[in-house]
Structures are given as C-alpha cells and as structure tokens.
Design a protein around this motif. Structure first.
Motif, PDB file in Angstrom:
ATOM      1  N   GLU A   1     -28.381  12.541  65.390  1.00  0.00           N
ATOM      2  CA  GLU A   1     -29.346  11.607  64.865  1.00  0.00           C
ATOM      3  C   GLU A   1     -28.721  10.780  63.631  1.00  0.00           C
ATOM      4  OE1 GLU A   1     -31.826  14.356  61.733  1.00  0.00           O
ATOM      5  OE2 GLU A   1     -31.903  14.744  63.925  1.00  0.00           O
ATOM      6  N   PRO A   2     -28.849   9.598  63.466  1.00  0.00           N
ATOM      7  CA  PRO A   2     -28.289   8.791  62.341  1.00  0.00           C
ATOM      8  C   PRO A   2     -28.540   9.561  61.009  1.00  0.00           C
ATOM      9  CG  PRO A   2     -30.306   7.625  62.935  1.00  0.00           C
ATOM     10  CD  PRO A   2     -30.107   8.922  63.958  1.00  0.00           C
ATOM     11  N   CYS A   3     -27.838   9.042  59.989  1.00  0.00           N
ATOM     12  CA  CYS A   3     -27.981   9.524  58.566  1.00  0.00           C
ATOM     13  C   CYS A   3     -29.386   8.997  57.986  1.00  0.00           C
ATOM     14  CB  CYS A   3     -27.035   8.970  57.658  1.00  0.00           C
ATOM     15  SG  CYS A   3     -25.174   9.473  57.849  1.00  0.00           S
ATOM     16  N   SER A   4     -29.987   9.521  57.384  1.00  0.00           N
ATOM     17  CA  SER A   4     -31.415   9.098  56.516  1.00  0.00           C
ATOM     18  C   SER A   4     -31.569   9.642  55.317  1.00  0.00           C
ATOM     19  CB  SER A   4     -32.342   9.410  57.708  1.00  0.00           C
ATOM     20  OG  SER A   4     -32.437  10.816  57.902  1.00  0.00           O
ATOM     21  N   LEU A   5     -32.527   9.081  54.639  1.00  0.00           N
ATOM     22  CA  LEU A   5     -33.281   9.408  53.546  1.00  0.00           C
ATOM     23  C   LEU A   5     -34.501  10.191  53.686  1.00  0.00           C
ATOM     24  CD1 LEU A   5     -32.081   6.895  50.786  1.00  0.00           C
ATOM     25  CD2 LEU A   5     -30.929   8.856  51.590  1.00  0.00           C
TER      26      LEU A   5
ATOM     27  N   SER B   1     -32.991  -6.871  57.863  1.00  0.00           N
ATOM     28  CA  SER B   1     -33.946  -6.213  58.818  1.00  0.00           C
ATOM     29  C   SER B   1     -33.489  -4.618  59.146  1.00  0.00           C
ATOM     30  CB  SER B   1     -34.035  -6.897  60.013  1.00  0.00           C
ATOM     31  OG  SER B   1     -34.527  -8.417  59.885  1.00  0.00           O
ATOM     32  N   GLY B   2     -32.321  -4.381  58.587  1.00  0.00           N
ATOM     33  CA  GLY B   2     -32.027  -2.983  58.666  1.00  0.00           C
ATOM     34  C   GLY B   2     -31.062  -2.547  59.794  1.00  0.00           C
ATOM     35  N   HIS B   3     -30.491  -3.640  60.511  1.00  0.00           N
ATOM     36  CA  HIS B   3     -29.743  -3.315  61.758  1.00  0.00           C
ATOM     37  C   HIS B   3     -28.300  -3.546  61.446  1.00  0.00           C
ATOM     38  CE1 HIS B   3     -33.248  -5.835  63.362  1.00  0.00           C
ATOM     39  NE2 HIS B   3     -33.518  -4.455  64.139  1.00  0.00           N
ATOM     40  N   ILE B   4     -27.668  -2.349  61.748  1.00  0.00           N
ATOM     41  CA  ILE B   4     -26.143  -2.220  61.753  1.00  0.00           C
ATOM     42  C   ILE B   4     -25.559  -3.404  62.223  1.00  0.00           C
ATOM     43  CG2 ILE B   4     -24.195  -0.721  62.006  1.00  0.00           C
ATOM     44  CD1 ILE B   4     -25.898   1.521  61.474  1.00  0.00           C
ATOM     45  N   VAL B   5     -24.725  -4.215  61.597  1.00  0.00           N
ATOM     46  CA  VAL B   5     -23.659  -5.253  62.122  1.00  0.00           C
ATOM     47  C   VAL B   5     -22.517  -5.267  61.714  1.00  0.00           C
ATOM     48  CG1 VAL B   5     -26.025  -6.607  62.243  1.00  0.00           C
ATOM     49  CG2 VAL B   5     -24.394  -6.506  60.273  1.00  0.00           C
ATOM     50  N   ARG B   6     -21.771  -5.999  62.021  1.00  0.00           N
ATOM     51  CA  ARG B   6     -20.343  -6.130  61.557  1.00  0.00           C
ATOM     52  C   ARG B   6     -19.868  -6.248  60.436  1.00  0.00           C
ATOM     53  NH1 ARG B   6     -16.323 -11.248  62.061  1.00  0.00           N
ATOM     54  NH2 ARG B   6     -14.361 -10.272  62.265  1.00  0.00           N
ATOM     55  N   GLY B   7     -19.161  -5.467  59.868  1.00  0.00           N
ATOM     56  CA  GLY B   7     -18.754  -5.403  58.442  1.00  0.00           C
ATOM     57  C   GLY B   7     -17.490  -6.264  58.159  1.00  0.00           C
ATOM     58  N   CYS B   8     -17.050  -6.280  56.809  1.00  0.00           N
ATOM     59  CA  CYS B   8     -15.815  -7.094  56.570  1.00  0.00           C
ATOM     60  C   CYS B   8     -15.427  -6.391  55.337  1.00  0.00           C
ATOM     61  CB  CYS B   8     -16.241  -8.499  56.379  1.00  0.00           C
ATOM     62  SG  CYS B   8     -14.637  -9.519  56.056  1.00  0.00           S
ATOM     63  N   ARG B   9     -14.091  -5.922  55.340  1.00  0.00           N
ATOM     64  CA  ARG B   9     -13.455  -5.304  54.074  1.00  0.00           C
ATOM     65  C   ARG B   9     -13.237  -6.450  53.203  1.00  0.00           C
ATOM     66  NH1 ARG B   9      -8.616  -1.798  55.947  1.00  0.00           N
ATOM     67  NH2 ARG B   9      -8.139  -3.843  56.882  1.00  0.00           N
TER      68      ARG B   9
ATOM     69  N   VAL C   1     -25.818   5.870  54.173  1.00  0.00           N
ATOM     70  CA  VAL C   1     -27.312   5.401  54.404  1.00  0.00           C
ATOM     71  C   VAL C   1     -27.528   4.130  53.497  1.00  0.00           C
ATOM     72  CG1 VAL C   1     -28.383   7.006  52.904  1.00  0.00           C
ATOM     73  CG2 VAL C   1     -29.669   5.813  55.069  1.00  0.00           C
ATOM     74  N   THR C   2     -28.253   2.989  54.010  1.00  0.00           N
ATOM     75  CA  THR C   2     -28.587   1.923  53.373  1.00  0.00           C
ATOM     76  C   THR C   2     -29.944   1.975  53.512  1.00  0.00           C
ATOM     77  OG1 THR C   2     -26.543   0.590  53.691  1.00  0.00           O
ATOM     78  CG2 THR C   2     -28.514  -0.605  53.105  1.00  0.00           C
ATOM     79  N   ALA C   3     -31.106   1.611  52.512  1.00  0.00           N
ATOM     80  CA  ALA C   3     -32.285   1.653  52.608  1.00  0.00           C
ATOM     81  C   ALA C   3     -32.911   0.866  51.777  1.00  0.00           C
ATOM     82  CB  ALA C   3     -32.812   3.308  52.043  1.00  0.00           C
ATOM     83  N   SER C   4     -33.969   0.118  52.154  1.00  0.00           N
ATOM     84  CA  SER C   4     -34.598  -0.792  51.453  1.00  0.00           C
ATOM     85  C   SER C   4     -35.937  -0.136  51.198  1.00  0.00           C
ATOM     86  CB  SER C   4     -34.986  -2.184  52.427  1.00  0.00           C
ATOM     87  OG  SER C   4     -35.759  -3.168  51.723  1.00  0.00           O
TER      88      SER C   4
ATOM     89  N   ILE D   1     -39.982   3.481  51.432  1.00  0.00           N
ATOM     90  CA  ILE D   1     -38.879   3.147  52.173  1.00  0.00           C
ATOM     91  C   ILE D   1     -39.322   2.162  53.126  1.00  0.00           C
ATOM     92  CG2 ILE D   1     -37.018   3.618  53.774  1.00  0.00           C
ATOM     93  CD1 ILE D   1     -36.593   6.139  52.181  1.00  0.00           C
ATOM     94  N   SER D   2     -38.840   1.056  53.148  1.00  0.00           N
ATOM     95  CA  SER D   2     -39.406  -0.063  54.389  1.00  0.00           C
ATOM     96  C   SER D   2     -38.359   0.026  55.727  1.00  0.00           C
ATOM     97  CB  SER D   2     -39.513  -1.469  53.729  1.00  0.00           C
ATOM     98  OG  SER D   2     -38.350  -2.116  53.406  1.00  0.00           O
ATOM     99  N   TRP D   3     -37.325   0.180  55.303  1.00  0.00           N
ATOM    100  CA  TRP D   3     -36.290   0.376  56.607  1.00  0.00           C
ATOM    101  C   TRP D   3     -35.201   1.156  56.026  1.00  0.00           C
ATOM    102  CZ3 TRP D   3     -31.884  -1.610  55.147  1.00  0.00           C
ATOM    103  CH2 TRP D   3     -31.670  -2.804  54.805  1.00  0.00           C
ATOM    104  N   GLN D   4     -34.233   1.933  56.821  1.00  0.00           N
ATOM    105  CA  GLN D   4     -32.992   2.541  56.390  1.00  0.00           C
ATOM    106  C   GLN D   4     -32.298   2.460  57.705  1.00  0.00           C
ATOM    107  OE1 GLN D   4     -33.212   6.760  55.779  1.00  0.00           O
ATOM    108  NE2 GLN D   4     -35.572   6.652  56.067  1.00  0.00           N
ATOM    109  N   ALA D   5     -30.800   2.409  57.582  1.00  0.00           N
ATOM    110  CA  ALA D   5     -30.039   2.344  58.463  1.00  0.00           C
ATOM    111  C   ALA D   5     -28.700   3.209  57.972  1.00  0.00           C
ATOM    112  CB  ALA D   5     -29.610   1.109  58.612  1.00  0.00           C
ATOM    113  N   GLY D   6     -28.095   4.024  58.719  1.00  0.00           N
ATOM    114  CA  GLY D   6     -27.036   4.739  58.373  1.00  0.00           C
ATOM    115  C   GLY D   6     -26.382   5.535  59.509  1.00  0.00           C
ATOM    116  N   ARG D   7     -25.097   6.072  59.249  1.00  0.00           N
ATOM    117  CA  ARG D   7     -24.369   6.652  60.329  1.00  0.00           C
ATOM    118  C   ARG D   7     -23.405   7.417  59.732  1.00  0.00           C
ATOM    119  NH1 ARG D   7     -20.751   1.743  63.066  1.00  0.00           N
ATOM    120  NH2 ARG D   7     -18.969   2.517  62.101  1.00  0.00           N
ATOM    121  N   PRO D   8     -22.911   8.443  60.428  1.00  0.00           N
ATOM    122  CA  PRO D   8     -21.784   9.243  59.932  1.00  0.00           C
ATOM    123  C   PRO D   8     -20.476   8.530  59.893  1.00  0.00           C
ATOM    124  CG  PRO D   8     -22.946  10.686  61.492  1.00  0.00           C
ATOM    125  CD  PRO D   8     -23.628   9.290  61.599  1.00  0.00           C
ATOM    126  N   PHE D   9     -19.721   8.807  59.014  1.00  0.00           N
ATOM    127  CA  PHE D   9     -18.371   8.357  58.957  1.00  0.00           C
ATOM    128  C   PHE D   9     -17.632   8.737  60.297  1.00  0.00           C
ATOM    129  CE2 PHE D   9     -18.527   8.565  54.108  1.00  0.00           C
ATOM    130  CZ  PHE D   9     -18.928   7.207  54.148  1.00  0.00           C
TER     131      PHE D   9
END
Length: 487
Positions: free
Chosen positions: A399-403, A122-130, A68-71, A78-86
């Motif tokens: 439900e998504p991961c959350s704090l 803004s807390g939206h899940i987007v494409r990552g890059c390793r 989970v990533t939280a701002s 917490i203003s926003w958070q975004a997460g998900r299980p692996f």
C-alpha cells in the motif's frame, strides 16, 4: 515469563503564550493542531484551503522509508494525500527541496540521487524534476557532465555537454535555477556557475566562483541573474555573468524571497568549532537583492519564509517571530520543540510544522495573527480524540505511504501561569494482561497559555489507559487525569 512491551509517548508541544512585543500571541485556528510528521509546508492546492505538507516517513511495522504529500483543508482535515516508498536502496544524496511550480506541480519529491517524482494539485503522482521546470519541460543534469531539457514524455529538446567540469554524480546532482530565458547551473564539484540559453541549449557564459568547493545556485534575482553559495560565501551574479555583490563569512543555507521579490532572506552560518548548522552559529539576515546591503539581521536565528504582507517568519530557538522590513518583531509564538518549517497562507494565517524529521512525532498547526489567544483562569486539560488506532505501517509493500491522524491524540494543557508539566499513562482494568502497566513520565516546561502535547502509542496493546498530567506552578501542584483508548 511474558516480557512486557513499554508504551512510549512521543511529545510535541506547541505553546500559545504571551508575546514578546505589544501584540498579543496569535490564536490557534479551530480544528488545529493535527498530528503530522515534520516536513516542508507548501502553498494551498485550492483557493482558501489549508497548507500542503510533504514529509518523509520511516515509521511503522515495516519501516519502509518513503514520502507523503498531503493537502489540508482550512479546518485541518486531509482533502487528499499521495505518497510512495522510496525506490532506492541506500537513497544517496538525501531529500530534494520541494516547491509549487508555476505548472501546478509540487516537486521534486523523493531522493535527489535515486528516485524522485511530483504531485499535482489534485493529488496525483506525476513526473518530477530535480533541476527546474520550464513550463512542463524539465532542465536537469545528467551523470556524464551534461545538462538536458526534456519534454513531459522524456524526449530531449537539447543536450549540452559541459567539457572540463565535474558537473554531477549520483549523490549530488547539479543545482539549477531558471529565470525564463537562462538556466543557471551550479557545478556540484567545482567553483563555477554556467548560464545556458533555455531555447537553444547553448552556453552563454561561465562565472568562476572563488574557492574550490561545490557551487550551489539558490534563486533567481529580480531583473535577472542568480544568487549562489560557494566556498563559504554568498555571491550575486547578473544576467551577463558579472558579479553584483558578495557576502563573505558564511553560507546561505536557506534562501527565501519576499512577495515583492526585492528583498532576500538568508540564513547564514559560520561555525568555527565544526558543529555544522548549530543554531547559535546561525544568523538570519535580510538583504537588498540589488545591492546586497543588509537591511537587518538577528543572531542565533533562521529565516523560514517570507510573506506577501512584508513579514519574515524567523525561528529563534523555540520561538517563531514575525518580523517586518525594519527588523521589528510584530508578534511571536513560542514552542517547546524545534520548528521545522513555516508558511504564510493566502488569508494571512500562518502554518507551522514542528518536530523531528524522519519520525512520526510532529504536529501541524495554523495560527491566526489577527486574533489574540485568551489566557486561562485555572489549569485544565483536553484530548483532541479519545480513541487511537494501533500504530500501523505508514509505508508498506502492498500500500502507498499515507498519513493517518487517528494514530495519535493531542493533549491540550491550559495554564494560568508558567509551570512544569509531566505526563504518564497507565493501563486501566480490563486491558489485557500483556499490556503495559505504565510508562516513563514526560516532562516539559510550559509557559502560561495553552500547550498542545502530541501523544502517540508505540508498542501499546489495545485497551484503555489513564493519562495523568501533573502540573507544578511554583509550590503548587495540580494533578489532572483523562482516559484514552487504543483500539
């Protein structure tokens, strides 16, 4: 006979006490600390905001590991958070190093060998890059010893097979650093660095690193070039593929640049007994990026971050030090648990994440080095909240991961002088019969000042509990109590 479930209280202490130097210990900013898993601290999502935290979570009723990533705001909300299980089974390769890229994406998040993503400001899940973002494109290694640059929709701009190199596998993809013109690729299973033209995808040169271990590129150098680790050595290579300098006798397992980019902070370790990463074998070292000359070093310490004000934030055991370019400690902030990460914020305040990775036992706090912490005149305690929700799954199938900070409370313990503190919880009348009758006392050594102890219920039934705090200062014992309700 009904079997009683024990209440276990996890504790994390952040201690504000007298500094080791002439400067006073920084004061905790109002609204902090807050309960949060230990994780990596990243720059604020908005100007004037608090830190962004990304943390792995594996706690709760379903025990689904995720991230989970939280701002946070400057006031600790917490203003926003975004997460998900692996999205993986055994999640090969461990976590990825995360950073805020120039394109405004916090990445990469997830697991390096299986599943990764990013989160925007803004807390939206987007494409990552390793590997490395180049604008909105991604340069990454593939599983058949090739490197490719792809557009945001996944279309390839170029693809370069690297003959004769065992570039990557699912567990350990190649490390990649980009400096605007070149991509530097560290071979995962071999002693080589490869430079690739970012525009054309053609190979520029190869640098044969010493030894036969994996080569990991760490960061670009000021003026061009790359810093890499290989075979127990740290080596700097210029843009033409020529060695600039080398530091033997360890591996730079943590590298950070200061605001000007002319100094590099290394955490080097060399453990002859095989206890990988033991603190006593770590050395924090600041070197000149152009020459490799050591500016200063501190034994049994780890470089956590470089600041824009010429300070380096260094962990020495349970102590966070702010050290200037001459190696002088400007202030220090003690803790009783491991400091996982630290980051200087834009307003000069400093955020700390403490606790153990992969467990909901952490505290996130922000301190203000411009304000001194006051010293109490008598023992006192206070709770950050008197009501705690039951511990629910942080990552669930539906439900998504959350704090959720309401899952825990923080106990503030103020002492006029150092002492031993023990904490125990017992249920009060009115609590259901199947609830816990008590818990194992927790004991911590607390210097003078204010300590913040993380309490969280695990296996607790709903009801009221008395929290008893026993404080021993020399031969004097003080017992203070307060009440918390689980609901």
């Amino acid at each position: 006979m009904t079997r009683l479930r024990p209440v276990l209280f996890g504790v994390l202490a952040i201690l504000t006490v007298g500094a080791a130097t002439a400067a006073a210990t920084p004061r905790v900013v109002p609204g902090w600390p807050v309960p949060a898993p230990a994780g990596t601290l990243l720059p604020a999502a908005v100007a004037g905001g608090g830190p962004v935290l990304t943390a792995t979570t594996s706690f709760g009723t379903d025990f689904l590991p995720g991230e989970v990533t939280a701002s946070f705001t400057a006031a600790g909300r917490i203003s926003w958070q975004a997460g998900r299980p692996f999205g993986c089974g055994n999640c090969d390769g461990g976590g990825l190093p995360a950073r805020l890229w120039p394109n405004g994406v916090y990445a990469s998040l997830g697991v390096r060998g299986d599943d990764w993503w990013g989160v925007d400001r803004s807390g939206h899940i987007v494409r990552g890059c390793r590997g490395a973002f180049v604008g909105t494109d991604c340069v990454d290694s593939e599983y058949d010893s090739a490197v490719a640059r792809t557009t945001p929709d996944g279309a390839p701009l170029w693809r370069l097979p690297l003959a004769g190199l065992d570039l990557t596998d699912r567990d350990r993809p190649a490390s990649i650093v980009a400096d605007g013109e070149l991509a530097f690729v560290g071979v995962s299973r071999g002693p080589a660095i490869v430079a690739i033209d970012l525009a054309t995808g053609t190979e520029r040169w190869r640098f044969a690193a010493p030894g036969a271990a994996a080569t990991e590129v760490k960061t670009e150098l000021p003026g061009g070039g790359v810093l890499a680790d290989t075979a127990g050595e740290t080596v700097a290579v210029d843009r033409a593929g020529h060695e600039l300098w080398r530091l033997p006798g360890g591996t730079a397992n943590t590298v950070t640049r200061d605001g000007a980019g002319m100094l590099i902070g290394l955490t080097r370790f060399a453990d002859p007994r095989g206890a990988y990463g033991a603190d006593r074998y770590r050395t924090a070292q600041i070197v000149d990026a152009r020459t490799g000359r050591s500016v200063w070093s501190r034994a049994a310490s780890t470089v956590l971050a470089g600041g824009s004000r010429g300070l380096w934030y260094v962990r020495s055991g349970r102590l966070l030090r702010a050290i200037d370019a001459r190696g002088r400690t400007r202030w220090s902030y003690p803790t009783t648990m491991a400091i996982f990460s630290a980051r200087e914020l834009a307003n000069g305040r400093v955020a700390l994440s403490e606790g153990a990775e992969f467990a909901d036992t952490g505290i996130l706090t922000v301190i203000d080095p411009s304000r001194a912490a006051g010293l109490p005149t008598r023992p006192a305690i206070a709770l950050s909240r008197s009501f705690i929700r039951p511990l629910l799954g942080a990552c669930r199938e539906t439900e998504p991961c959350s704090l959720d900070p309401s899952r825990a409370t923080i106990l503030g313990v103020s002492l006029p002088r150092a002492g031993m503190v023990s904490v125990i919880a017992k249920n009060l009348p009115g609590t259901p019969d199947f609830a816990v009758r008590g818990s194992t006392p927790l004991k911590v050594a607390a210097p003078r000042g204010t300590s913040y102890l993380r309490l969280f219920p695990y296996g607790a039934a709903a009801g009221r509990y008395r929290v008893k705090v026993r404080i021993r200062q020399g031969n004097r014992v003080v017992v203070l109590t307060t009440t918390v309700r689980f609901r």
